[in-house]
Structures are given as C-alpha cells and as structure tokens.
Design a protein around this motif. Structure first.
Motif, PDB file in Angstrom:
ATOM      1  N   GLU A   7       0.827  -1.203   0.000  1.00 15.19           N
ATOM      2  CA  GLU A   7       0.000   0.000   0.000  1.00 15.19           C
ATOM      3  C   GLU A   7       0.859   1.250   0.000  1.00 15.19           C
ATOM      4  O   GLU A   7       0.591   2.199  -0.727  1.00 15.19           O
ATOM      5  N   GLN A   8       1.929   1.262   0.828  1.00 16.19           N
ATOM      6  CA  GLN A   8       2.788   2.438   0.891  1.00 16.19           C
ATOM      7  C   GLN A   8       3.504   2.660  -0.431  1.00 16.19           C
ATOM      8  O   GLN A   8       3.676   3.778  -0.861  1.00 16.19           O
ATOM      9  N   ARG A   9       3.918   1.576  -1.081  1.00 19.41           N
ATOM     10  CA  ARG A   9       4.581   1.718  -2.380  1.00 19.41           C
ATOM     11  C   ARG A   9       3.600   2.314  -3.393  1.00 19.41           C
ATOM     12  O   ARG A   9       3.956   3.157  -4.191  1.00 19.41           O
ATOM     13  N   ASP A  10       2.340   1.887  -3.334  1.00 18.72           N
ATOM     14  CA  ASP A  10       1.321   2.441  -4.225  1.00 18.72           C
ATOM     15  C   ASP A  10       1.118   3.932  -3.966  1.00 18.72           C
ATOM     16  O   ASP A  10       0.961   4.709  -4.907  1.00 18.72           O
ATOM     17  N   VAL A  11       1.089   4.341  -2.699  1.00 20.44           N
ATOM     18  CA  VAL A  11       0.918   5.749  -2.354  1.00 20.44           C
ATOM     19  C   VAL A  11       2.090   6.551  -2.900  1.00 20.44           C
ATOM     20  O   VAL A  11       1.907   7.591  -3.533  1.00 20.44           O
ATOM     21  N   VAL A  51       3.495  13.527   3.888  1.00 24.93           N
ATOM     22  CA  VAL A  51       4.195  12.730   4.898  1.00 24.93           C
ATOM     23  C   VAL A  51       3.233  11.761   5.573  1.00 24.93           C
ATOM     24  O   VAL A  51       3.547  10.575   5.745  1.00 24.93           O
ATOM     25  N   ARG A  52       2.053  12.241   5.937  1.00 25.00           N
ATOM     26  CA  ARG A  52       1.075  11.363   6.595  1.00 25.00           C
ATOM     27  C   ARG A  52       0.631  10.234   5.676  1.00 25.00           C
ATOM     28  O   ARG A  52       0.385   9.119   6.137  1.00 25.00           O
ATOM     29  N   ALA A  53       0.532  10.522   4.384  1.00 23.88           N
ATOM     30  CA  ALA A  53       0.159   9.468   3.431  1.00 23.88           C
ATOM     31  C   ALA A  53       1.292   8.452   3.305  1.00 23.88           C
ATOM     32  O   ALA A  53       1.049   7.242   3.288  1.00 23.88           O
ATOM     33  N   LEU A  54       2.521   8.933   3.227  1.00 27.06           N
ATOM     34  CA  LEU A  54       3.659   8.027   3.032  1.00 27.06           C
ATOM     35  C   LEU A  54       3.984   7.202   4.271  1.00 27.06           C
ATOM     36  O   LEU A  54       4.361   6.039   4.157  1.00 27.06           O
ATOM     37  N   ASP A  55       3.849   7.803   5.457  1.00 29.10           N
ATOM     38  CA  ASP A  55       4.216   7.043   6.660  1.00 29.10           C
ATOM     39  C   ASP A  55       3.072   6.185   7.193  1.00 29.10           C
ATOM     40  O   ASP A  55       3.221   5.478   8.180  1.00 29.10           O
ATOM     41  N   GLY A  56       1.921   6.251   6.533  1.00 28.88           N
ATOM     42  CA  GLY A  56       0.806   5.390   6.928  1.00 28.88           C
ATOM     43  C   GLY A  56      -0.078   5.969   8.012  1.00 28.88           C
ATOM     44  O   GLY A  56      -1.024   5.312   8.447  1.00 28.88           O
ATOM     45  N   THR A  57       0.223   7.190   8.468  1.00 31.61           N
ATOM     46  CA  THR A  57      -0.637   7.826   9.461  1.00 31.61           C
ATOM     47  C   THR A  57      -2.047   7.956   8.912  1.00 31.61           C
ATOM     48  O   THR A  57      -3.026   7.769   9.624  1.00 31.61           O
ATOM     49  N   ARG A  58      -2.121   8.294   7.628  1.00 30.71           N
ATOM     50  CA  ARG A  58      -3.410   8.329   6.927  1.00 30.71           C
ATOM     51  C   ARG A  58      -3.389   7.251   5.857  1.00 30.71           C
ATOM     52  O   ARG A  58      -2.455   7.173   5.060  1.00 30.71           O
ATOM     53  N   ARG A  59      -4.391   6.416   5.847  1.00 34.15           N
ATOM     54  CA  ARG A  59      -4.494   5.328   4.862  1.00 34.15           C
ATOM     55  C   ARG A  59      -5.245   5.798   3.632  1.00 34.15           C
ATOM     56  O   ARG A  59      -6.282   6.438   3.742  1.00 34.15           O
ATOM     57  N   TRP A  60      -4.733   5.446   2.478  1.00 31.06           N
ATOM     58  CA  TRP A  60      -5.354   5.794   1.207  1.00 31.06           C
ATOM     59  C   TRP A  60      -6.435   4.768   0.915  1.00 31.06           C
ATOM     60  O   TRP A  60      -6.140   3.604   0.606  1.00 31.06           O
ATOM     61  N   PRO A  61      -7.699   5.142   0.999  1.00 34.54           N
ATOM     62  CA  PRO A  61      -8.779   4.184   0.756  1.00 34.54           C
ATOM     63  C   PRO A  61      -8.808   3.747  -0.708  1.00 34.54           C
ATOM     64  O   PRO A  61      -8.590   4.555  -1.611  1.00 34.54           O
ATOM     65  N   PRO A  65      -9.372   8.762  -5.610  1.00 35.30           N
ATOM     66  CA  PRO A  65      -8.251   9.366  -6.336  1.00 35.30           C
ATOM     67  C   PRO A  65      -7.251   9.991  -5.355  1.00 35.30           C
ATOM     68  O   PRO A  65      -7.648  10.547  -4.330  1.00 35.30           O
ATOM     69  N   VAL A  66      -5.977   9.883  -5.673  1.00 35.56           N
ATOM     70  CA  VAL A  66      -4.937  10.353  -4.763  1.00 35.56           C
ATOM     71  C   VAL A  66      -5.075  11.851  -4.486  1.00 35.56           C
ATOM     72  O   VAL A  66      -4.800  12.302  -3.372  1.00 35.56           O
ATOM     73  N   VAL A  67      -5.527  12.632  -5.466  1.00 37.29           N
ATOM     74  CA  VAL A  67      -5.705  14.070  -5.246  1.00 37.29           C
ATOM     75  C   VAL A  67      -6.802  14.306  -4.207  1.00 37.29           C
ATOM     76  O   VAL A  67      -6.653  15.143  -3.309  1.00 37.29           O
ATOM     77  N   VAL A  68      -7.881  13.572  -4.302  1.00 39.18           N
ATOM     78  CA  VAL A  68      -8.980  13.696  -3.340  1.00 39.18           C
ATOM     79  C   VAL A  68      -8.509  13.249  -1.952  1.00 39.18           C
ATOM     80  O   VAL A  68      -8.820  13.889  -0.934  1.00 39.18           O
ATOM     81  N   PHE A  69      -7.744  12.175  -1.910  1.00 35.59           N
ATOM     82  CA  PHE A  69      -7.198  11.674  -0.645  1.00 35.59           C
ATOM     83  C   PHE A  69      -6.293  12.727   0.008  1.00 35.59           C
ATOM     84  O   PHE A  69      -6.436  13.033   1.192  1.00 35.59           O
ATOM     85  N   LEU A  70      -5.365  13.304  -0.745  1.00 32.76           N
ATOM     86  CA  LEU A  70      -4.460  14.312  -0.196  1.00 32.76           C
ATOM     87  C   LEU A  70      -5.217  15.582   0.199  1.00 32.76           C
ATOM     88  O   LEU A  70      -4.894  16.219   1.204  1.00 32.76           O
ATOM     89  N   ALA A  71      -6.248  15.939  -0.562  1.00 37.95           N
ATOM     90  CA  ALA A  71      -7.077  17.093  -0.208  1.00 37.95           C
ATOM     91  C   ALA A  71      -7.774  16.848   1.133  1.00 37.95           C
ATOM     92  O   ALA A  71      -7.864  17.753   1.973  1.00 37.95           O
ATOM     93  N   GLY A  72      -8.249  15.633   1.342  1.00 41.68           N
ATOM     94  CA  GLY A  72      -8.865  15.280   2.623  1.00 41.68           C
ATOM     95  C   GLY A  72      -7.866  15.319   3.764  1.00 41.68           C
ATOM     96  O   GLY A  72      -8.190  15.763   4.875  1.00 41.68           O
ATOM     97  N   CYS A  73      -6.647  14.887   3.503  1.00 41.76           N
ATOM     98  CA  CYS A  73      -5.590  14.966   4.522  1.00 41.76           C
ATOM     99  C   CYS A  73      -5.340  16.423   4.904  1.00 41.76           C
ATOM    100  O   CYS A  73      -5.218  16.751   6.087  1.00 41.76           O
TER     101      CYS A  73
END
Length: 132
Positions: A7-11, A51-61, A65-73
């Motif tokens: 998952e982290q590699r995908d993020v 950083v939160r996406a990469l370190d797993g603090t926030r999980r990418w559902p 879309p990654v842009v929507v995920f990062l916007a939510g973060c």
C-alpha cells in the motif's frame, strides 16, 4: 512484502505520478487552507499531508483518487491546527484569578498540592526554579 508495504509503495508511486495540473490543484487547496491559519505556510500543509500518506498515518482508501485523498488529509490537518490554535488562544486569554475566585475549593486544593510538591523538592534548587 506485506500488504502495508505494498500500500505504501502504491501511495508513493501515485504521488510521484501526479500531473502538473494535479500538483497545481493541491497547491491551490493548500493555499486556501493556510489562509485561515496565521503563521502556517501552505507548503507545510501540503508536505504534512504527503508525509502522513507516506508514513501510513493516513491510509489511502481504495478507489479514492490520490488528489482527493491528499485534499482530505489537508482538510484534516487544517482542522487540527485551527482547533489547536483556538485552544492555545483560550489558554492565553484565560485568567487564573477568575478560576480561583469562582471555585475556592479548587484554589485551596491547588495551593496544597503545590505546597506538597515544593516540600518534596525542597533540597533541589533546579526543580524549585522550574516550579517558580
């Protein structure tokens, strides 16, 4: 390789493959979020989301879309920072005298607790300076 690693590699791959337009959108969103946060730069919000996406603090559902995920973060980071700033402002504006006047029992208990702490460290000048 475990699921978390995959998952982290995908993020990381998704973030690396963001288009120029996607990055511009994320920067614009970060700027909007930072406007309401005095002393916080937009890049800090965007970088913290990454950083939160990469370190797993926030999980990418899955399916988001990654842009929507990062916007939510970033929205979550802004909310946390605004809450923290409001709390700090309230603490700075709070007058301890009001608290003591409103509840004499708390004031007496606090004075007794402080007296006990000072007595415990009566021989330690460093601790006594810290208490002051």
């Amino acid at each position: 390789m475990g699921t978390d690693e995959a998952e982290q590699r995908d993020v990381a791959g998704a973030i690396r493959s963001l288009s120029t337009v996607d990055l511009a959108r994320l920067r614009a969103l970060a700027r909007l979020r930072a406007r309401r946060l005095p002393g916080i730069d937009w890049s800090d919000i965007l970088h913290e989301a990454i950083v939160r996406a990469l370190d797993g603090t926030r999980r990418w559902p899955p399916g988001v879309p990654v842009v929507v995920f990062l916007a939510g973060c970033m929205r979550s980071i802004e909310h946390d920072l605004r809450r923290r700033l409001a709390q700090e402002r309230a603490w700075r504006e709070h007058d301890p005298a009001d608290c003591e006047g409103a509840d004499p029992e708390r004031a007496i208990a606090a004075a007794q607790a402080l007296g006990a702490i000072v007595a415990l460290f009566s021989g330690d000048e460093t601790v006594l300076r810290i208490i002051e």
